[in-house]
Structures are given as structure tokens and as C-alpha cells.
Design a protein around this motif. Structure first.
Motif, mmCIF file in Angstrom:
data_model
loop_
_atom_site.group_PDB
_atom_site.id
_atom_site.type_symbol
_atom_site.label_atom_id
_atom_site.label_comp_id
_atom_site.label_asym_id
_atom_site.label_seq_id
_atom_site.Cartn_x
_atom_site.Cartn_y
_atom_site.Cartn_z
ATOM 1 N N GLU A 157 0.822 -1.213 0.000
ATOM 2 C CA GLU A 157 0.000 0.000 0.000
ATOM 3 C C GLU A 157 0.857 1.264 0.000
ATOM 4 N N VAL A 210 0.777 4.381 -2.670
ATOM 5 C CA VAL A 210 0.708 5.790 -2.259
ATOM 6 C C VAL A 210 1.836 6.593 -2.901
ATOM 7 N N THR A 251 -6.629 5.312 -5.416
ATOM 8 C CA THR A 251 -7.812 4.469 -5.181
ATOM 9 C C THR A 251 -7.403 3.057 -4.797
ATOM 10 N N VAL A 256 -6.316 2.377 -1.062
ATOM 11 C CA VAL A 256 -7.315 2.368 0.012
ATOM 12 C C VAL A 256 -7.676 0.957 0.457
ATOM 13 N N LEU A 303 -6.983 -0.281 4.244
ATOM 14 C CA LEU A 303 -8.121 -0.113 5.145
ATOM 15 C C LEU A 303 -9.113 -1.254 4.996
ATOM 16 N N TRP A 311 -14.147 1.563 5.539
ATOM 17 C CA TRP A 311 -13.400 2.763 5.174
ATOM 18 C C TRP A 311 -13.105 2.809 3.687
ATOM 19 N N THR A 312 -12.900 1.650 3.072
ATOM 20 C CA THR A 312 -12.736 1.615 1.621
ATOM 21 C C THR A 312 -13.982 2.132 0.933
ATOM 22 N N THR A 316 -14.311 5.984 1.455
ATOM 23 C CA THR A 316 -13.336 6.733 0.657
ATOM 24 C C THR A 316 -13.704 6.720 -0.815
ATOM 25 N N TRP A 317 -14.071 5.552 -1.316
ATOM 26 C CA TRP A 317 -14.448 5.448 -2.731
ATOM 27 C C TRP A 317 -15.717 6.241 -3.025
ATOM 28 N N GLU A 326 -14.732 9.861 -3.239
ATOM 29 C CA GLU A 326 -13.973 10.069 -4.475
ATOM 30 C C GLU A 326 -14.894 10.022 -5.691
#
Length: 220
Positions: A81, A85, A122, A125, A129, A133-134, A137-138, A141
Motif C-alpha cells: 500500500e 501511495v 484508489t 485504500v 483499510l 473505510w474503503t 473513501t471510494w 472520491e
């Protein structure tokens, strides 16, 4: 392609943990070299072709590099991950530096790097997570992508936003499983479902508010 093949074959067949540092340095130099080549390719074209993008190099390079990083870091806790990032940050930073008006020759390269940055952000994530949380976040976004697509009158960001929202719902409902917890509203998936619902309502509001621009883009 020959360089890619040699590198992948070595990592798959000859790599050992004691080679980690030298392998990472090689991959970093490899990535920087071919990233520079893909940018220079667009910059050094004749005037009428300036901005031409080598698609196989622009999009093939991050796929190969991330695959190599996965092979090197799959035994670590957060290495994969973190790699996603870092790739996202690099591509978003370059996209910010290359940002140009709509009709500029480098616009296509800017959009390509921006898309790659968003893609790896994307991807990071779900690697880092849990499903709730995924999903959250998605969903956020996805709302941003739809908003950008509506503001700029572009279909592709809107479609990407709609698809990402469906993936957000699937991540929460199908993968994570919806639970209420022992204390409703405070435990379980209440917050995730609230964010999912709020995102859907905001997307609907944006679509209604920009209905005229949607109709115009369909007409074109």
C-alpha cells in the motif's frame, strides 16, 4: 519490452531477500528513467505532433513497476500500500506540474498522469483499510469525479465516478457485510452507510443541477 522482461524474470527467479536494497534502487532508477522518457517523448515531438503520448510506455511502466514492488514487498505488513501511495503522489505531482489549458498539446499527457495518480490512490485504500473505510473513501472520491465531470462537461470522469460508487457499495455490502453492532448508530456500519447514502444524494443533486450540461454533452 526486453528490459521489462529481463527485470521481471530476474525478480521472479533469482531474487533473494538479501538483494532487497539493490533491487529497490534498481527499480527506482528504472522507473525514473522510463518516466522521463515518456515525458520527453511528448515534449520533443515536431510542433504539429507535440504532446503525442506513447500509451504503452505511459501506462505499461507503472503496471510493471507496481508488479515488481508487489513481488518484493508481499511479505511485508504495509509495503504494497505504501508503494501505491508513492506512485500516486509521483503521478499527481507531475500532473500538477504539467497542467495546461484544454487545447494545449500536453493536455493528454497531463490527463494520463492525473488518471494514473487517481488510480493508484484508489488502489491504496483497500490495501490499507477495511471494507467500511474503503467504501466511504471510494464513495467520496466518486462524488468528486462526478462533480468534475459535470463541471467540465466531460463524460469519462462521470462514468468513472458512477462505476466507483457502485464498487463502493459492493465493498461495503458484499465484501464487508452490513452489521448493526450492539449499539445502533454508534457501532456497526451506520457511518459507512450514511456516507454511502449522502454521496448518492449529492451525486443526484449535482446531476439535477447540471442537467443542461449533461444534455449538451449527449448532443455532441
Amino acid at each position: 519490452m526486453f528490459t521489462f522482461g529481463i527485470t521481471c524474470a530476474w525478480c521472479l527467479m533469482q531474487y533473494r531477500p538479501e538483494h532487497y536494497m539493490s533491487a529497490q534502487l534498481f527499480i527506482a532508477a528504472f522507473f525514473a528513467l522510463y518516466l522521463a522518457v515518456s515525458i520527453l517523448f511528448a515534449l520533443r515531438q515536431p510542433p504539429r505532433l507535440r504532446g503525442l503520448v506513447d500509451g504503452s510506455l505511459v501506462f505499461g511502466l507503472p503496471i510493471v513497476v507496481f508488479g515488481l514492488q508487489y513481488a518484493l514487498l508481499e511479505h511485508t505488513d504495509h509495503g504494497i500500500e505504501l508503494s501505491a501511495v508513492v506512485l500516486a503522489a509521483v503521478y499527481l505531482a507531475i500532473a500538477a506540474a504539467l497542467r495546461r489549458p484544454e487545447d494545449h498539446p500536453l493536455r493528454l499527457l497531463y490527463e494520463s498522469f492525473l488518471g494514473l495518480g487517481i488510480l493508484f490512490a484508489t488502489l491504496a485504500v483497500p490495501l490499507a483499510l477495511d471494507a467500511e473505510w474503503t467504501s466511504a473513501t471510494w464513495a467520496i472520491e466518486a462524488t468528486g469525479l462526478v462533480w468534475i465531470g459535470l463541471r467540465q462537461g466531460q463524460l469519462l470522469p462521470r462514468l468513472a465516478g458512477y462505476l466507483l460508487y457502485l464498487l463502493a457499495a459492493a465493498a461495503l455490502v458484499l465484501i464487508g457485510g452490513v452489521e448493526t453492532g450492539t449499539t445502533p448508530l454508534l457501532q456497526g456500519d451506520f457511518i459507512g452507510l450514511t456516507i454511502l447514502a449522502a454521496s448518492a444524494l449529492f451525486i443526484a443533486y449535482l446531476s439535477d443541477r447540471h442537467a443542461s450540461s449533461v444534455d449538451e454533452s449527449r448532443g455532441r
